[in-house]
Design a protein around this motif. Structure first.
Motif, PDB file in Angstrom:
ATOM      1  N   LEU A 248      43.295 -36.238 -91.970  1.00  0.00           N
ATOM      2  CA  LEU A 248      44.019 -36.160 -90.740  1.00  0.00           C
ATOM      3  C   LEU A 248      45.481 -35.376 -91.131  1.00  0.00           C
ATOM      4  O   LEU A 248      45.895 -34.622 -90.273  1.00  0.00           O
ATOM      5  CB  LEU A 248      44.510 -37.405 -90.351  1.00  0.00           C
ATOM      6  CG  LEU A 248      45.453 -37.718 -89.023  1.00  0.00           C
ATOM      7  CD1 LEU A 248      44.674 -36.994 -87.879  1.00  0.00           C
ATOM      8  CD2 LEU A 248      45.818 -38.984 -88.824  1.00  0.00           C
TER       9      LEU A 248
ATOM     10  N   GLY B  83      56.524 -27.778 -87.451  1.00  0.00           N
ATOM     11  CA  GLY B  83      55.451 -28.367 -86.665  1.00  0.00           C
ATOM     12  C   GLY B  83      56.334 -28.546 -85.322  1.00  0.00           C
ATOM     13  O   GLY B  83      57.301 -27.901 -84.996  1.00  0.00           O
TER      14      GLY B  83
ATOM     15  N   SER C  84      46.256 -31.886 -89.438  1.00  0.00           N
ATOM     16  CA  SER C  84      47.538 -31.607 -88.379  1.00  0.00           C
ATOM     17  C   SER C  84      48.890 -31.258 -89.046  1.00  0.00           C
ATOM     18  O   SER C  84      49.637 -31.284 -88.230  1.00  0.00           O
ATOM     19  CB  SER C  84      47.679 -33.271 -87.666  1.00  0.00           C
ATOM     20  OG  SER C  84      48.216 -34.153 -89.026  1.00  0.00           O
TER      21      SER C  84
ATOM     22  N   ARG D 130      50.356 -28.381 -86.929  1.00  0.00           N
ATOM     23  CA  ARG D 130      50.514 -28.753 -85.640  1.00  0.00           C
ATOM     24  C   ARG D 130      51.821 -29.803 -85.556  1.00  0.00           C
ATOM     25  O   ARG D 130      52.956 -29.423 -84.940  1.00  0.00           O
ATOM     26  CB  ARG D 130      49.572 -29.390 -84.555  1.00  0.00           C
ATOM     27  CG  ARG D 130      49.880 -29.603 -83.460  1.00  0.00           C
ATOM     28  CD  ARG D 130      48.682 -29.890 -82.604  1.00  0.00           C
ATOM     29  NE  ARG D 130      47.717 -28.674 -82.312  1.00  0.00           N
ATOM     30  CZ  ARG D 130      47.986 -27.748 -81.180  1.00  0.00           C
ATOM     31  NH1 ARG D 130      48.739 -28.286 -80.365  1.00  0.00           N
ATOM     32  NH2 ARG D 130      47.184 -26.942 -81.306  1.00  0.00           N
ATOM     33  N   LEU D 131      51.749 -30.728 -86.418  1.00  0.00           N
ATOM     34  CA  LEU D 131      52.609 -31.792 -86.376  1.00  0.00           C
ATOM     35  C   LEU D 131      54.044 -31.481 -87.315  1.00  0.00           C
ATOM     36  O   LEU D 131      55.143 -32.069 -87.270  1.00  0.00           O
ATOM     37  CB  LEU D 131      52.116 -33.240 -86.822  1.00  0.00           C
ATOM     38  CG  LEU D 131      51.074 -33.639 -85.754  1.00  0.00           C
ATOM     39  CD1 LEU D 131      50.343 -34.851 -86.295  1.00  0.00           C
ATOM     40  CD2 LEU D 131      51.556 -33.930 -84.435  1.00  0.00           C
TER      41      LEU D 131
ATOM     42  N   ALA E  32      53.464 -35.340 -90.483  1.00  0.00           N
ATOM     43  CA  ALA E  32      51.848 -35.398 -91.272  1.00  0.00           C
ATOM     44  C   ALA E  32      51.976 -36.127 -92.437  1.00  0.00           C
ATOM     45  O   ALA E  32      51.223 -36.876 -92.936  1.00  0.00           O
ATOM     46  CB  ALA E  32      51.625 -34.150 -91.285  1.00  0.00           C
TER      47      ALA E  32
END
Length: 188
Positions: free
Chosen positions: A123, A182, A127, A130-131, A136
């Motif tokens: 995960l 992010g 991510s 993006r995060l 993250a």
């Protein structure tokens, strides 16, 4: 009429001998028994060598200290030192599992913890852009803490956010390196 000869014992079972004075059984084992931790030491040497090759082949030009080779260098040295210490430990005192009835051992693999940690890492990897690092990284810390048995989610996520923020500041402000910001940095 002759008595039938019993079949030989299976090759996987260790040979047992009776001690005359104690009446206990002991097993003859190979030198490698209890030293499977040497594989971890070997993996650490391989990873540290990978880092060494990466550091030596990295073309960064002239940079100020500490530079991009500094932290991989610390990890490489720590990896070699820990690999040697682990190898010495397992060579000196092998960790043989204690036998119980029905050939069951006290050691086992906690697959739930492994799945939480691997899932958290996947995960995190998927991510991160993006995060951003802070969110993250906090999720990764929370997943690993959960896998290791922590049942205090509010404390864990609070500590994870604090720790990942400190790492973000150390890398971006202290070292001048860019970690993904992010959604907190306005990006998507």
């Amino acid at each position: 009429m002759s008595n039938p000869v019993p079949p030989p014992a299976p090759a996987t079972e260790p040979q047992r001998t009776e001690t005359a004075d104690a009446g206990q059984t002991s097993s003859r084992t190979s030198w490698w028994d209890g030293r499977s931790g040497l594989l971890l030491s070997l993996l650490m040497v391989l990873f540290s060598t990978y880092l060494l090759i990466g550091i030596l082949t990295m073309d960064v030009g002239e940079t100020d200290f500490p530079g991009p080779k500094f932290f991989p260098g610390i990890l490489m040295i720590a990896g070699y030192v820990l690999a040697v210490l682990l190898a010495l430990h397992y060579l000196r005192s092998p960790e043989r599992p204690q036998e119980t009835s029905a050939q069951q051992f006290r050691t086992f693999t906690d697959w739930t913890a492994v799945l939480w940690a691997v899932g958290g890492f996947l995960l995190f990897a998927l991510s991160l852009e993006r995060l951003g690092w802070i969110i993250a990284g906090a999720m990764l810390f929370w997943f690993v803490a959960r896998g290791f048995g922590s049942r205090r989610p509010l404390f864990d996520i609070s500590f994870a956010l604090l720790f990942s923020s400190a790492v973000y500041l150390a890398f971006t402000v202290g070292l001048g390196l860019n970690l993904p910001s992010g959604i907190l940095g306005g990006g998507f």
